[in-house]
Design a protein around this motif. Sequence first.
Motif, mmCIF file in Angstrom:
data_model
loop_
_atom_site.group_PDB
_atom_site.id
_atom_site.type_symbol
_atom_site.label_atom_id
_atom_site.label_comp_id
_atom_site.label_asym_id
_atom_site.label_seq_id
_atom_site.Cartn_x
_atom_site.Cartn_y
_atom_site.Cartn_z
ATOM 1 N N GLY A 1 -29.418 42.623 20.838
ATOM 2 C CA GLY A 1 -28.913 43.944 20.466
ATOM 3 C C GLY A 1 -28.111 44.594 21.576
ATOM 4 O O GLY A 1 -27.065 45.205 21.332
ATOM 5 N N ASN A 2 -28.571 44.439 22.800
ATOM 6 C CA ASN A 2 -27.892 45.056 23.937
ATOM 7 C C ASN A 2 -26.581 44.363 24.273
ATOM 8 O O ASN A 2 -25.572 45.010 24.546
ATOM 9 C CB ASN A 2 -28.817 45.038 25.161
ATOM 10 N N ARG A 3 -26.566 43.049 24.257
ATOM 11 C CA ARG A 3 -25.384 42.297 24.696
ATOM 12 C C ARG A 3 -24.376 42.045 23.576
ATOM 13 O O ARG A 3 -23.177 42.068 23.808
ATOM 14 C CB ARG A 3 -25.799 40.941 25.305
ATOM 15 N N ALA B 1 -7.698 18.544 28.159
ATOM 16 C CA ALA B 1 -6.428 19.184 28.503
ATOM 17 C C ALA B 1 -6.201 19.235 30.011
ATOM 18 O O ALA B 1 -5.144 19.668 30.457
ATOM 19 C CB ALA B 1 -6.374 20.592 27.917
ATOM 20 N N GLY B 2 -7.210 18.816 30.801
ATOM 21 C CA GLY B 2 -7.043 18.770 32.249
ATOM 22 C C GLY B 2 -7.804 19.834 33.026
ATOM 23 O O GLY B 2 -7.725 19.864 34.257
ATOM 24 N N PHE B 3 -8.530 20.699 32.353
ATOM 25 C CA PHE B 3 -9.329 21.709 33.057
ATOM 26 C C PHE B 3 -10.539 21.041 33.704
ATOM 27 O O PHE B 3 -11.115 20.107 33.145
ATOM 28 C CB PHE B 3 -9.798 22.809 32.096
ATOM 29 N N THR B 4 -10.913 21.519 34.880
ATOM 30 C CA THR B 4 -12.068 21.003 35.595
ATOM 31 C C THR B 4 -13.237 21.958 35.394
ATOM 32 O O THR B 4 -13.143 23.138 35.740
ATOM 33 C CB THR B 4 -11.766 20.897 37.110
ATOM 34 N N PRO B 5 -14.354 21.459 34.846
ATOM 35 C CA PRO B 5 -15.497 22.350 34.635
ATOM 36 C C PRO B 5 -16.267 22.596 35.929
ATOM 37 O O PRO B 5 -16.318 21.730 36.805
ATOM 38 C CB PRO B 5 -16.366 21.575 33.644
ATOM 39 N N PHE B 6 -16.825 23.779 36.038
ATOM 40 C CA PHE B 6 -17.762 24.098 37.101
ATOM 41 C C PHE B 6 -18.925 24.823 36.447
ATOM 42 O O PHE B 6 -18.765 25.935 35.946
ATOM 43 C CB PHE B 6 -17.136 24.983 38.179
ATOM 44 N N PRO B 7 -20.092 24.189 36.410
ATOM 45 C CA PRO B 7 -21.214 24.789 35.678
ATOM 46 C C PRO B 7 -21.754 26.048 36.357
ATOM 47 O O PRO B 7 -21.807 26.131 37.581
ATOM 48 C CB PRO B 7 -22.276 23.693 35.666
ATOM 49 N N THR B 8 -22.100 27.008 35.529
ATOM 50 C CA THR B 8 -22.789 28.209 35.989
ATOM 51 C C THR B 8 -23.949 28.457 35.032
ATOM 52 O O THR B 8 -23.993 27.905 33.934
ATOM 53 C CB THR B 8 -21.868 29.448 35.999
ATOM 54 N N VAL B 9 -24.866 29.293 35.447
ATOM 55 C CA VAL B 9 -25.993 29.664 34.610
ATOM 56 C C VAL B 9 -26.057 31.187 34.581
ATOM 57 O O VAL B 9 -25.946 31.840 35.603
ATOM 58 C CB VAL B 9 -27.318 29.086 35.146
ATOM 59 N N SER B 10 -26.211 31.719 33.388
ATOM 60 C CA SER B 10 -26.312 33.162 33.218
ATOM 61 C C SER B 10 -27.695 33.482 32.632
ATOM 62 O O SER B 10 -28.089 32.876 31.634
ATOM 63 C CB SER B 10 -25.208 33.642 32.261
ATOM 64 N N TYR B 11 -28.403 34.407 33.260
ATOM 65 C CA TYR B 11 -29.728 34.786 32.780
ATOM 66 C C TYR B 11 -29.722 36.226 32.311
ATOM 67 O O TYR B 11 -29.032 37.068 32.900
ATOM 68 C CB TYR B 11 -30.774 34.658 33.910
ATOM 69 N N THR B 12 -30.459 36.497 31.257
ATOM 70 C CA THR B 12 -30.591 37.854 30.736
ATOM 71 C C THR B 12 -32.039 38.043 30.301
ATOM 72 O O THR B 12 -32.656 37.105 29.787
ATOM 73 C CB THR B 12 -29.683 38.058 29.513
ATOM 74 N N MET B 13 -32.574 39.247 30.514
ATOM 75 C CA MET B 13 -33.926 39.542 30.041
ATOM 76 C C MET B 13 -34.076 41.027 29.751
ATOM 77 O O MET B 13 -33.404 41.848 30.376
ATOM 78 C CB MET B 13 -34.974 39.113 31.056
ATOM 79 N N PRO B 14 -34.930 41.373 28.833
ATOM 80 C CA PRO B 14 -35.208 42.789 28.607
ATOM 81 C C PRO B 14 -36.198 43.274 29.669
ATOM 82 O O PRO B 14 -37.015 42.500 30.159
ATOM 83 C CB PRO B 14 -35.853 42.803 27.215
#
Length: 160
Positions: free
Chosen positions: A40-42, A146-159
């Motif tokens: 609901g918030n995001r 298409a040639g883009f290089t991925p770089f992994p990230t992690v996103s955390y959310t909590m109430p």
Amino acid sequence: MDIRALRPEDLPVLHDLVCRVFGPFFEESFRPTVSETVFGNRHGDWRGDYAKLLAEAHKPQEGRVAAVAVVEGRIAGFVGYLLQKDERHGEIDIIAVLPEARRHGVGKALLDHALTALKAEGVDVVSLGTGGDDFHAPARAFYESAGFTPFPTVSYTMPI
């Protein structure tokens, strides 16, 4: 296929398109993964958020450009991108292609259109982001092809 600038009269069609394309992510991937408070918030009004995004997507004087792909008289997809001239940087903000138009070159044509326009403006580097979930796996494969290089990230959310 014709690729042209987004027009104000395209907005209702594009809103339907993005809701159809990204609705499964919000309702079947994100929502079940997080709590209702976080959802609901995001992204509780994700449809309204897309209406706002689309209304602001094509303002070239502000460095925001959007183009649509028209196939057989119907909008099959669109791309929105940002130009940061001072940094010689561009960002692909969104690409959405109708499910029935996928794997027919629409996404590639939209991406190529944006990259060509950004290069013509003096951009040296283009970035984009996408989700790490199963829903976004085809997008990740497309961007990497298409040639883009991925770089992994992690996103955390909590109430709280």
